[in-house]
Design an enzyme around this catalytic site. Structure first.
Site, PDB file in Angstrom:
ATOM      1  N   ASP A  77      50.938 -25.312  -5.750  1.00 28.58           N
ATOM      2  CA  ASP A  77      50.576 -23.940  -6.123  1.00 28.58           C
ATOM      3  C   ASP A  77      50.047 -23.160  -4.921  1.00 28.58           C
ATOM      4  OD1 ASP A  77      50.291 -21.764  -7.827  1.00 28.58           O
ATOM      5  OD2 ASP A  77      48.347 -22.411  -8.603  1.00 28.58           O
ATOM      6  N   ASN A 137      45.045 -18.990  -3.807  1.00 31.45           N
ATOM      7  CA  ASN A 137      44.572 -20.351  -3.570  1.00 31.45           C
ATOM      8  C   ASN A 137      44.266 -20.626  -2.099  1.00 31.45           C
ATOM      9  OD1 ASN A 137      44.515 -21.143  -6.231  1.00 31.45           O
ATOM     10  ND2 ASN A 137      46.639 -21.829  -6.208  1.00 31.45           N
TER      11      ASN A 137
END
Length: 171
Positions: free
Chosen positions: A58, A63
């Site tokens: 991801d 992130n």
């Protein structure tokens, strides 16, 4: 991981001031030099993850945390998995503009899927938008169809060398 004087383990984390996503929506865009430096650091972090036999699964601007010193830190390991246990079909809530096309087709995640997420993240930092951005109110199915049926447009900003545009478009 450190141990307190009473023997209890304690995890000490670095304080971060935000994410790359915050940077994208900030007042000043990142310079090309800063994007390249960030890309090198994130590629090193991904290499470490891959050498450990894991996949991030991801990689996207949300992130990547930014430390108090302005350094990028790869985060969002809640979806990470060991390569040997990689499961097909990412959960629907993980389908983003940075999800690799092969995952959208149901393939297992690979190192290449992580590299796609990194390239997509860097593309967004440079271009100011994702290569396949999701529009407000758009269904996930529309985004999936667009990613699978379209090609990535080259970055056409004047200060971006053709080699960087080509590399990110290819990746």
């Amino acid at each position: 991981l450190i141990s307190l004087t009473d023997g209890r383990p304690t995890l000490v984390l670095e304080r971060c001031r935000g994410t790359l996503l915050d940077t994208l929506h900030g007042d000043e865009p990142m310079s090309l030099q800063d994007v390249v430096a960030t890309g090198i650091k994130l590629a090193g972090a991904l290499e470490t993850v891959h050498r450990a036999g894991a996949l991030h699964c991801d990689v996207r601007p949300r992130n990547v945390l930014i430390t108090e010193l302005g350094e990028p830190v790869l985060a969002g390991f809640d979806t990470a998995m060991y390569a040997a246990n990689a499961a097909s079909h990412p959960p629907l809530h993980l389908l983003t503009a940075h999800t690799a096309p092969e995952l959208l087709e149901g393939a297992d995640p690979t190192r290449a899927s992580d590299v796609y997420g990194l390239a997509s993240t860097l593309y967004e930092l440079i271009a100011g938008r994702a290569a396949f951005r999701a529009y407000v109110g758009e269904s996930p199915a529309s985004l999936v169809v667009r990613v699978l049926s379209s090609t990535v447009a080259p970055i056409s900003q004047r200060d971006v060398p053709l080699e960087i545009s080509d590399l990110l478009t290819w990746a």
